[in-house]
Design a protein around this motif. Structure first.
Motif, mmCIF file in Angstrom:
data_model
loop_
_atom_site.group_PDB
_atom_site.id
_atom_site.type_symbol
_atom_site.label_atom_id
_atom_site.label_comp_id
_atom_site.label_asym_id
_atom_site.label_seq_id
_atom_site.Cartn_x
_atom_site.Cartn_y
_atom_site.Cartn_z
ATOM 1 N N ASP A 157 0.848 -1.201 0.000
ATOM 2 C CA ASP A 157 0.000 0.000 0.000
ATOM 3 C C ASP A 157 0.880 1.247 0.000
ATOM 4 O O ASP A 157 1.858 1.317 0.749
ATOM 5 C CB ASP A 157 -0.882 0.042 1.262
ATOM 6 C CG ASP A 157 -2.039 -0.943 1.173
ATOM 7 O OD1 ASP A 157 -2.335 -1.415 0.066
ATOM 8 O OD2 ASP A 157 -2.630 -1.237 2.227
ATOM 9 N N ALA A 158 0.517 2.210 -0.824
ATOM 10 C CA ALA A 158 1.222 3.499 -0.927
ATOM 11 C C ALA A 158 2.592 3.376 -1.607
ATOM 12 O O ALA A 158 3.391 4.309 -1.555
ATOM 13 C CB ALA A 158 1.375 4.185 0.435
ATOM 14 N N ALA A 159 2.840 2.253 -2.265
ATOM 15 C CA ALA A 159 4.119 2.097 -2.984
ATOM 16 C C ALA A 159 4.179 2.996 -4.216
ATOM 17 O O ALA A 159 5.259 3.254 -4.747
ATOM 18 C CB ALA A 159 4.341 0.651 -3.393
ATOM 19 N N GLY A 160 3.004 3.433 -4.704
ATOM 20 C CA GLY A 160 3.001 4.360 -5.847
ATOM 21 C C GLY A 160 2.550 3.723 -7.155
ATOM 22 O O GLY A 160 2.937 4.177 -8.229
ATOM 23 N N LYS A 161 1.698 2.718 -7.060
ATOM 24 C CA LYS A 161 1.240 2.048 -8.281
ATOM 25 C C LYS A 161 0.422 3.013 -9.145
ATOM 26 O O LYS A 161 0.687 3.173 -10.339
ATOM 27 C CB LYS A 161 0.430 0.791 -7.930
ATOM 28 C CG LYS A 161 1.229 -0.229 -7.120
ATOM 29 C CD LYS A 161 0.447 -1.497 -6.817
ATOM 30 C CE LYS A 161 -0.661 -1.336 -5.785
ATOM 31 N NZ LYS A 161 -0.211 -0.997 -4.421
ATOM 32 N N ARG A 183 -1.668 10.840 3.649
ATOM 33 C CA ARG A 183 -3.053 10.594 3.222
ATOM 34 C C ARG A 183 -4.042 11.051 4.294
ATOM 35 O O ARG A 183 -5.126 11.539 3.992
ATOM 36 C CB ARG A 183 -3.280 9.106 2.954
ATOM 37 C CG ARG A 183 -2.727 8.684 1.629
ATOM 38 C CD ARG A 183 -3.105 7.268 1.281
ATOM 39 N NE ARG A 183 -2.399 6.893 0.066
ATOM 40 C CZ ARG A 183 -2.385 5.688 -0.466
ATOM 41 N NH1 ARG A 183 -3.051 4.700 0.132
ATOM 42 N NH2 ARG A 183 -1.721 5.444 -1.572
ATOM 43 N N ILE A 184 -3.659 10.853 5.545
ATOM 44 C CA ILE A 184 -4.546 11.250 6.650
ATOM 45 C C ILE A 184 -4.546 12.770 6.786
ATOM 46 O O ILE A 184 -5.601 13.392 6.971
ATOM 47 C CB ILE A 184 -4.070 10.597 7.974
ATOM 48 C CG1 ILE A 184 -4.216 9.075 7.894
ATOM 49 C CG2 ILE A 184 -4.840 11.149 9.165
ATOM 50 C CD1 ILE A 184 -3.564 8.311 9.047
ATOM 51 N N ARG A 232 -8.102 3.994 4.580
ATOM 52 C CA ARG A 232 -9.090 3.240 5.357
ATOM 53 C C ARG A 232 -8.400 2.756 6.625
ATOM 54 O O ARG A 232 -7.197 2.463 6.610
ATOM 55 C CB ARG A 232 -9.606 2.036 4.571
ATOM 56 C CG ARG A 232 -10.558 2.406 3.435
ATOM 57 C CD ARG A 232 -10.640 1.288 2.440
ATOM 58 N NE ARG A 232 -9.283 0.970 1.976
ATOM 59 C CZ ARG A 232 -8.959 -0.136 1.325
ATOM 60 N NH1 ARG A 232 -9.863 -1.036 1.062
ATOM 61 N NH2 ARG A 232 -7.705 -0.353 0.940
ATOM 62 N N ALA A 233 -9.197 2.654 7.715
ATOM 63 C CA ALA A 233 -8.595 2.239 8.988
ATOM 64 C C ALA A 233 -7.883 0.893 8.807
ATOM 65 O O ALA A 233 -6.852 0.623 9.430
ATOM 66 C CB ALA A 233 -9.660 2.160 10.063
ATOM 67 N N GLY A 234 -8.430 0.066 7.903
ATOM 68 C CA GLY A 234 -7.846 -1.257 7.644
ATOM 69 C C GLY A 234 -6.413 -1.181 7.115
ATOM 70 O O GLY A 234 -5.656 -2.155 7.225
ATOM 71 N N ASP A 272 -3.926 -2.140 9.682
ATOM 72 C CA ASP A 272 -3.747 -3.589 9.904
ATOM 73 C C ASP A 272 -2.821 -4.178 8.856
ATOM 74 O O ASP A 272 -1.977 -5.016 9.146
ATOM 75 C CB ASP A 272 -5.095 -4.322 9.819
ATOM 76 C CG ASP A 272 -6.011 -3.910 10.948
ATOM 77 O OD1 ASP A 272 -5.474 -3.642 12.045
ATOM 78 O OD2 ASP A 272 -7.235 -3.837 10.725
ATOM 79 N N GLU A 273 -3.013 -3.702 7.602
ATOM 80 C CA GLU A 273 -2.134 -4.178 6.524
ATOM 81 C C GLU A 273 -0.682 -3.831 6.845
ATOM 82 O O GLU A 273 0.216 -4.624 6.619
ATOM 83 C CB GLU A 273 -2.527 -3.512 5.201
ATOM 84 C CG GLU A 273 -3.818 -4.016 4.601
ATOM 85 C CD GLU A 273 -3.664 -5.413 4.015
ATOM 86 O OE1 GLU A 273 -2.988 -5.546 3.000
ATOM 87 O OE2 GLU A 273 -4.216 -6.363 4.597
ATOM 88 N N ARG A 274 -0.504 -2.629 7.374
ATOM 89 C CA ARG A 274 0.868 -2.191 7.700
ATOM 90 C C ARG A 274 1.475 -3.081 8.790
ATOM 91 O O ARG A 274 2.677 -3.352 8.772
ATOM 92 C CB ARG A 274 0.860 -0.722 8.122
ATOM 93 C CG ARG A 274 2.245 -0.194 8.457
ATOM 94 C CD ARG A 274 2.269 1.317 8.549
ATOM 95 N NE ARG A 274 3.434 1.811 9.289
ATOM 96 C CZ ARG A 274 4.663 1.933 8.794
ATOM 97 N NH1 ARG A 274 4.898 1.594 7.542
ATOM 98 N NH2 ARG A 274 5.660 2.390 9.534
#
Ligand code: ADP
Length: 267
Positions: A66-70, A182-183, A193-195, A198-200
């Protein structure tokens, strides 16, 4: 950490830890921002001749945490590529219909026709990434998939699809900054998203899965490019250059016009 080739050597074990997401060893920002302008135009020229030539298609696979820049890679690198010749599809959580099929089904349907570029923003590799890390399928299932993916890519490439895969590699701290941005930024908040937190937390699991993905599916016909992606300007130049180099290697050509056409006059 020494500078590593973009495509890890096929004859050595791959260790993600050897790859520095910060790497800026080949060039500075000012130069890269100048270079990317010409590279984008060149990519469009190559798309034009690929379209006319009709022997090959190009599949670009983008993966990254997530947030890698795809998204931003798609916007930047393909900015000059005309809409006629290029499509992008983003893959999220599978629908019920997609989940009821074999794991490659939803991707194969979007494979490009000859003459076209197709960008997969996330891809069938999610089947050995999120599905592995989040235990969405049993271990035997995801383990078997590396081989299945290799065979799928072999098939696509035998049929004229050039497969180019880019793993956008960012550091954990870079991800923290981007998620925080982003926040903090009202125009980017919708993306968060709050999720995502969790991914992090599953960062280490993802790094392990990325490492296996590259180690097991880096092939001559469908190479993985491990892109140092902490700096967007560097990332874009590396992706664009790799695509251009591969397309130039295809020796694309415009079809022969009908005989005698050059002497015709339009009245
Ligand atoms: P993105 O994060 O790519 O900008 P989204 O916010 O729509 O776009 O996220 C897509 C989500 O879909 C990701 O959380 C990803 O983990 C999930 N996803 C993609 N493929 C699969 C899959 N095969 N199984 C489960 N989840 C998936």
């Amino acid at each position: 950490m020494s500078h590593q080739p973009l495509v890890p050597p096929f004859d050595r074990p791959f260790k993600l830890a050897d790859y520095d997401p910060e790497d800026t060893s080949s060039g500075d920002k000012e130069q890269a921002l100048a270079d990317i302008v010409a590279l984008r135009l060149r990519l469009n020229e190559l798309q034009d001749v690929l379209y006319a030539d009709r022997r090959f298609a190009l599949l670009v696979v983008l993966q990254g945490i997530d947030a890698a820049g795809k998204d931003s890679t798609v916007k930047s690198v393909f900015q000059e590529v005309g809409l006629l010749g290029c499509d992008v599809v983003s893959f999220g959580v599978p629908t019920a219909e997609e989940a009821a099929h074999d794991f490659l089904w939803r991707y194969h349907r979007h494979a490009p026709e000859r003459g076209k570029f197709m960008i997969f923003n996330r891809s069938y590799y999610e089947s050995v990434l999120v599905e592995r890390v989040k235990n969405l399928v049993p271990k035997e299932t995801w383990k078997a998939r590396y081989d299945q993916i290799n065979r799928f890519e072999r098939f696509l490439s035998d049929e004229g699809t050039v497969v180019m895969k880019f793993f956008l590699h960012i550091s954990k701290d870079e991800q923290r900054q981007r998620l925080q941005e982003r926040i903090d930024n009202p125009n980017k908040r919708w993306k968060f998203r709050a999720g995502d937190l969790d991914e992090r937390k599953a960062w280490d699991g993802y790094q392990e899965a990325f490492e296996d993905m590259v180690a097991k599916c880096n092939t001559e016909h469908a190479p993985w490019h491990v892109v140092p992606a902490n700096h967007k300007w560097r990332r874009d130049v590396l992706v664009a250059r790799a695509l251009i180099e591969r397309l130039e290697g295809l020796k694309l050509r415009y079809p022969q016009p009908e005989a005698g056409i050059e002497r015709m006059r339009v009245v």
